[in-house]
Design an enzyme around this catalytic site. Structure first.
Site, PDB file in Angstrom:
ATOM      1  CB  VAL A  15      -1.091  24.357  49.389  1.00 52.34           C
ATOM      2  CG1 VAL A  15      -2.292  23.631  49.982  1.00 52.34           C
ATOM      3  CG2 VAL A  15      -1.469  25.795  49.041  1.00 52.34           C
ATOM      4  CB  ILE A 137     -13.582  30.326  54.188  1.00 53.84           C
ATOM      5  CG1 ILE A 137     -12.815  31.594  54.554  1.00 53.84           C
ATOM      6  CG2 ILE A 137     -15.053  30.433  54.558  1.00 53.84           C
ATOM      7  CD1 ILE A 137     -13.332  32.859  53.847  1.00 53.84           C
ATOM      8  N   GLY A 188       4.482  37.980  47.961  1.00 52.28           N
ATOM      9  CA  GLY A 188       4.123  36.603  47.592  1.00 52.28           C
ATOM     10  C   GLY A 188       2.625  36.342  47.611  1.00 52.28           C
ATOM     11  CD  GLU A 191      -3.170  32.060  42.178  1.00 54.25           C
ATOM     12  OE1 GLU A 191      -3.090  31.086  41.433  1.00 54.25           O
ATOM     13  OE2 GLU A 191      -3.287  31.969  43.411  1.00 54.25           O
ATOM     14  CE  LYS A 206      -9.571  31.343  44.670  1.00 52.83           C
ATOM     15  NZ  LYS A 206      -8.821  32.476  45.218  1.00 52.83           N
TER      16      LYS A 206
HETATM   17  N1  HSE Z   1      -3.966  34.261  44.571  1.00 58.17           N
HETATM   18  C1  HSE Z   1      -5.056  33.785  45.345  1.00 58.17           C
HETATM   19  C2  HSE Z   1      -5.578  34.966  46.137  1.00 58.17           C
HETATM   20  C3  HSE Z   1      -4.592  32.669  46.256  1.00 58.17           C
HETATM   21  O1  HSE Z   1      -5.001  36.049  46.044  1.00 58.17           O
HETATM   22  O2  HSE Z   1      -6.581  34.833  46.811  1.00 58.17           O
HETATM   23  C4  HSE Z   1      -5.593  31.668  46.643  1.00 58.17           C
HETATM   24  O3  HSE Z   1      -6.394  31.181  45.636  1.00 58.17           O
END
Ligand code: HSE
Length: 433
Positions: A15, A137, A188, A191, A206
């Site tokens: 990021v 988003i 990849g 997490e 989230k």
């Molecule tokens: N590991 C998270 C996902 C990445 O799969 O959405 C972004 O938070």
């Protein structure tokens, strides 16, 4: 004349490099549009030798995060290292040094956000966290600004790309969970610790942020019901499909009778539902407001450029409001909502009983369901193996979770009827007829 802000980024990973690339590539466009000139003054990372495919001007890279935290010329510190420590210390120290903070760190904000937001409030500084929920988003801005006129009735989100990818491939190919998880890790998507993705923890981080923002409640990660996708089998997916449903890992927040349900679990959704069509690594958030009605937001929830896009939007927003527009985040107007215990929710349920194939078994099971006020809407028993264990699938009308748990407990103790632990999946959408 343009207003200039100096930015420092801590963390030059996926990021971080996306954010740097956007600032360098689109800086002139951003300045034309907003009148804000963003100077990328410093980037700190322990590894500053590895190439990231973005040409960083000389003198910008450092291995010392405090070079930017203590730099009096830096206005905004962007934290992109993730995890709890040292990210938390960096953020608090940056606030103490009078910086605004931008972050993508959902785990840190969901679990230690109260302390961080209080520090920001005390110092009249902003915390931007658009990138922490659903990557590219702009859902934080939607909740904070676009839907600010609404009472939020419900939120349904697919906000973990990894688990959505796994469920999509299991659905398309009938592939088993473990094999697809390995592919997701190789690509990849997962997490660093895949447990966060597959056990619903990342989704719950989230949801915690979204719910706090939408309902003015304190950050309540511990009160979110969390159930991941590790128990979902290709068999359940096939039965769901036969009944006209898809299985998705959903983050759900909804208000019922002045209490909020906050839950993350695999959910059966009618196949024709818009959110059922969100596949692969894509994310979507469906929000119902009392004024606006139904709305839905769709896009990439991870990746360097989508998440970088969200980070830069926060930098622009904060830069435009430095010193004059602090937005209170925590407890912005809670109507005294309580968060429901999962046993108090009411929805439809899919059961997969493993029963002995012999006369009278279905009536025993439906009898127990009946005594717990659970009404059946569909039954499937396909296999026929007399006297042996076979799957028996039952779909219910709306029922109380407490009754479901009690019924399952009773059914699982029925001798000569069930041969394995009963499995259930919560179903959302219209009742099945
Ligand atoms: N590991 C998270 C996902 C990445 O799969 O959405 C972004 O938070």
């Amino acid at each position: 004349m343009s207003k200039a802000v100096n930015v420092g980024i801590i963390g030059f990973g996926t990021v971080g490099s996306g954010t740097a690339r956007i600032l360098l590539q689109n800086g002139a466009l951003i300045e034309r549009r907003t009148g804000i000139k963003i100077n990328l003054k410093k980037i700190a990372d322990l590894d500053i030798d590895r190439t990231r495919g973005v040409a960083i001007p000389q003198g910008v890279l450092t291995t010392d995060a405090y070079e930017l935290i203590n730099d009096p010329e830096i206005d905004i510190v962007v934290e992109l290292i993730g995890g709890i420590e040292p990210a938390k210390r960096f953020m608090l120290d940056a606030l103490k040094q009078g910086k605004h903070v931008v972050t993508a760190n959902k785990a840190l904000l969901a679990t230690h956000g109260t302390e961080i937001f209080e520090e920001a409030q005390a110092r009249q500084k902003n915390i931007g966290f658009e990138a922490a929920v659903a990557g590219g988003i702009p859902i934080i801005r939607v909740m904070r600004e676009g839907l600010a006129a609404n009472n939020i009735m419900s939120i349904y989100g697919i906000i973990n790309g990894t688990s959505n990818y796994i469920l999509t491939r299991m659905t398309r190919e009938g592939a088993p969970f473990d094999a697809v998880l390995q592919d997701a890790q190789r690509l990849g998507y997962a997490e660093a610790d895949p447990t966060f993705d597959i056990e619903g923890i990342d989704t719950a981080h989230k949801l915690t942020l979204l719910a706090s923002l939408s309902y003015g409640i304190p950050l309540s990660f511990d009160k979110v019901y969390k159930e991941g996708i590790t128990g979902i089998t290709p068999e359940d997916i096939a039965y769901a499909s036969e009944l006209g449903y898809k299985i998705k890992l959903l983050a759900i927040a909804k208000v019922i009778d002045s209490a909020i349900e906050l839950r993350v679990h695999p959910t059966m959704l009618p196949e024709d539902n818009l959110i059922s069509k969100v596949d692969d690594v894509l994310n979507a958030v469906y929000v119902v407001g009392d004024a606006v009605g139904e709305t839905m937001y769709y896009g990439r929830g991870a990746g360097d450029m989508p998440t970088g896009s969200a980070v830069v939007s926060d930098i622009i927003d904060i830069a435009g409001s430095v010193g004059c527009r602090y937005r209170q985040f925590l407890q912005a107007g809670s109507d005294g909502y309580k968060i429901k215990d999962i046993s108090d929710i009411e929805t439809m349920y899919y059961f997969r009983f493993t029963v002995l194939d012999k006369p009278g078994v279905l009536s025993k099971i439906s009898g127990v369901l009946g005594t717990h006020n659970i009404s059946i809407s569909a039954v499937i028993q396909k296999e026929r193996r007399e006297g042996e264990a076979v799957p028996l699938v039952v779909l219910t009308h709306r029922a109380k979770e407490r009754d479901i748990l009690n019924a399952v407990k009773e059914i699982d103790q029925l001798q000569q009827v069930v041969a394995a632990k009963t499995k259930f999946i919560r179903v959302e959408g219209k009742e099945y007829n």
